[in-house]
Scaffold this motif. Structure first.
Motif, short mmCIF file in Angstrom:
data_model
loop_
_atom_site.label_atom_id
_atom_site.label_comp_id
_atom_site.label_asym_id
_atom_site.label_seq_id
_atom_site.Cartn_x
_atom_site.Cartn_y
_atom_site.Cartn_z
N PHE A 54 0.83 -1.21 0.00
CA PHE A 54 0.00 0.00 0.00
C PHE A 54 0.87 1.26 0.00
CE2 PHE A 54 -2.65 -3.37 1.65
CZ PHE A 54 -3.81 -3.22 0.89
N LEU A 55 1.98 1.16 -0.71
CA LEU A 55 2.90 2.28 -0.86
C LEU A 55 3.08 2.62 -2.33
CD1 LEU A 55 5.80 1.34 1.61
CD2 LEU A 55 3.97 3.01 2.00
N LEU A 56 2.98 3.91 -2.66
CA LEU A 56 3.35 4.40 -3.98
C LEU A 56 4.61 5.23 -3.84
CD1 LEU A 56 -0.04 5.65 -5.52
CD2 LEU A 56 0.98 3.36 -5.60
N GLY A 57 5.40 5.28 -4.89
CA GLY A 57 6.60 6.10 -4.91
C GLY A 57 6.48 7.23 -5.90
N LEU A 58 6.99 8.40 -5.54
CA LEU A 58 7.14 9.52 -6.47
C LEU A 58 8.63 9.71 -6.69
CD1 LEU A 58 6.28 12.00 -8.12
CD2 LEU A 58 6.21 13.29 -5.96
N ILE A 59 9.09 9.47 -7.90
CA ILE A 59 10.51 9.58 -8.23
C ILE A 59 10.70 10.77 -9.15
CG2 ILE A 59 12.52 8.37 -9.16
CD1 ILE A 59 11.08 5.74 -8.70
N TYR A 60 11.59 11.68 -8.77
CA TYR A 60 11.73 12.89 -9.57
C TYR A 60 13.16 13.42 -9.56
CZ TYR A 60 11.76 15.68 -5.25
OH TYR A 60 12.08 16.21 -4.02
N ASP A 61 13.47 14.14 -10.64
CA ASP A 61 14.68 14.95 -10.76
C ASP A 61 14.23 16.23 -11.43
OD1 ASP A 61 17.09 16.15 -11.25
OD2 ASP A 61 17.83 14.66 -12.66
N GLY A 113 3.72 0.57 -6.76
CA GLY A 113 3.78 1.28 -8.02
C GLY A 113 4.49 2.61 -7.84
N VAL A 114 4.91 3.23 -8.94
CA VAL A 114 5.60 4.51 -8.87
C VAL A 114 5.02 5.47 -9.90
CG1 VAL A 114 7.76 3.49 -8.05
CG2 VAL A 114 7.43 3.89 -10.50
N ILE A 115 5.17 6.76 -9.62
CA ILE A 115 4.77 7.82 -10.53
C ILE A 115 6.02 8.59 -10.92
CG2 ILE A 115 3.45 9.96 -10.76
CD1 ILE A 115 1.40 8.67 -8.83
N LEU A 116 6.19 8.81 -12.22
CA LEU A 116 7.37 9.49 -12.75
C LEU A 116 6.95 10.82 -13.36
CD1 LEU A 116 8.94 6.46 -14.68
CD2 LEU A 116 9.46 7.19 -12.35
N TYR A 137 3.76 1.52 -13.07
CA TYR A 137 4.16 2.92 -13.07
C TYR A 137 3.14 3.75 -13.83
CZ TYR A 137 5.61 1.82 -17.82
OH TYR A 137 5.61 1.40 -19.13
N MET A 138 3.16 5.06 -13.58
CA MET A 138 2.44 6.04 -14.38
C MET A 138 3.42 7.14 -14.73
SD MET A 138 -0.76 5.33 -15.06
CE MET A 138 -1.44 6.94 -15.49
N ARG A 302 -5.16 0.22 -11.27
CA ARG A 302 -4.45 -0.89 -11.91
C ARG A 302 -3.93 -1.88 -10.87
NH1 ARG A 302 0.19 1.69 -14.96
NH2 ARG A 302 0.65 -0.49 -15.40
N ILE A 303 -3.45 -1.38 -9.75
CA ILE A 303 -2.95 -2.25 -8.68
C ILE A 303 -4.09 -3.10 -8.12
CG2 ILE A 303 -2.02 -2.26 -6.33
CD1 ILE A 303 -0.49 0.33 -7.18
#
Length: 330
Positions: A54-61, A113-116, A137-138, A302-303
């Motif tokens: 039940f964790l989503l990640g936000l990955i950013y630069d 899942g992660v969001i990019l 991912y999204m 989706r998850i």
């Protein structure tokens, strides 16, 4: 709780998980027991039981802090509603070991899942890695580079074209552009949309008035000073985001140039900063908060559903908001 409520354990589980298949009277009894003993479900235990975190990640630069805050707010809105939490991971795309770092982050946190966001959402190697390790991912993107189920598409070219048409209609022919970093696809979409619309109105922007910024206030001020210090300076500047537009405001102030009497400035994003500036900034409204929420909603769906079925593409169209920084050229 089952013993105190005089029901089965399965019934207690259904009530806690808000199943509709429980009589109202039974639900009320179980809810009263839950409240009396102060029971709070453990998400960790629940996750272990069904092999979910039940964790989503936000990955950013991304150098634009306001963009990240806005998209994060939208993601959190969806997460809170669906019982998920968000783990944020800033990184540097050009750093050695970037892909290994992201892989470790995703696997260590056991993310569902992660969001990019750009520019990472445009990184083909990163997307290939996520697919290889089975992480959904999204991607927030200005051009369609993936299946519709994995993208929130924002048509930056359309919004930037509205800026070009707006400036031409105000009578500006000496127009400058401060682009974003060349590695961002949004930079090219905004540039082509803007220049194309101007060209349709017979306005050409000389190469020396197309300068690159980094989507930061500091680069907006620096490029603004360069453009406005010229003897035949432009009468209008399109800065490709609001942070750089704010930098242009400072450059104009330092040079004694009045907005909008002497100079029209238009930004992109419509962050909270835009309406708080004086004069209020004309800008393209990109609903960044909504984009984050839509991405998280689609990802959580989706998850939960196991990517079943075909989903409609999510497309967001930016539009120009005209405020006080727009002035006619006389």
């Amino acid at each position: 709780m089952a013993r105190l409520a005089k029901v089965s354990k399965k019934t207690v589980s259904r009530v806690i998980n808000q199943s509709p298949y429980v009589h109202d009277a039974t639900r009320a009894v179980v809810d009263a027991v839950v409240a009396r003993i102060g029971y709070v479900p453990s998400p960790q235990a629940r996750g272990l039981a069904i092999n979910r975190s039940f964790l989503l990640g936000l990955i950013y630069d991304n150098p634009n802090a306001q963009y990240i805050v806005n998209v994060q707010g939208g993601i959190l809105e969806a997460c809170h509603r669906e019982g998920f939490e968000l783990v944020v991971h800033p990184c540097r795309q050009v750093a050695p070991g970037f892909l290994a770092e992201v892989k470790t982050f995703v696997q260590r946190q056991n993310l569902d899942g992660v969001i990019l966001v750009p520019p990472l959402s445009e990184d083909a190697a990163l997307v290939a890695l996520l697919r290889a390790i089975g992480c959904r991912y999204m991607r927030l993107m200005s051009v369609p580079l993936d299946e519709p189920t994995s993208m929130v598409l924002h048509t930056d070219r359309t919004g930037a074209a509205e800026v070009g048409a707006h400036l031409a209609q105000l009578g500006h022919t000496r127009v400058a552009l401060i682009t974003g970093p060349q590695r961002y696809r949004s930079t090219h979409e905004r540039r082509e949309g803007f220049l194309g619309a101007l060209a349709e109105h017979g306005v050409t922007v000389p190469d020396r008035w197309i300068v690159e910024g980094l989507y930061t206030f500091e680069t907006g001020e620096k490029r603004g000073m360069e453009l406005l210090s010229q003897a035949d300076r432009p009468t209008a500047i399109f800065a490709s985001n609001d942070e750089m537009a704010a930098g242009v405001y400072k450059a104009a102030y330092r040079l004694g140039i009045s907005i909008p009497r002497d100079l029209t400035v238009v930004g992109f994003d419509d962050t909270p900063l835009a309406s708080r500036m004086c004069p209020a900034l004309s800008t393209v409204r990109l609903p960044i908060h909504d984009m984050g929420r839509l991405a998280a909603d689609r990802l959580i769906g989706r998850i939960n559903d196991g990517d079943a079925g075909k989903a409609q593409p999510i497309t967001v169209t930016p539009h120009l908001v005209i405020r006080e920084s727009s002035g006619a050229f006389v």
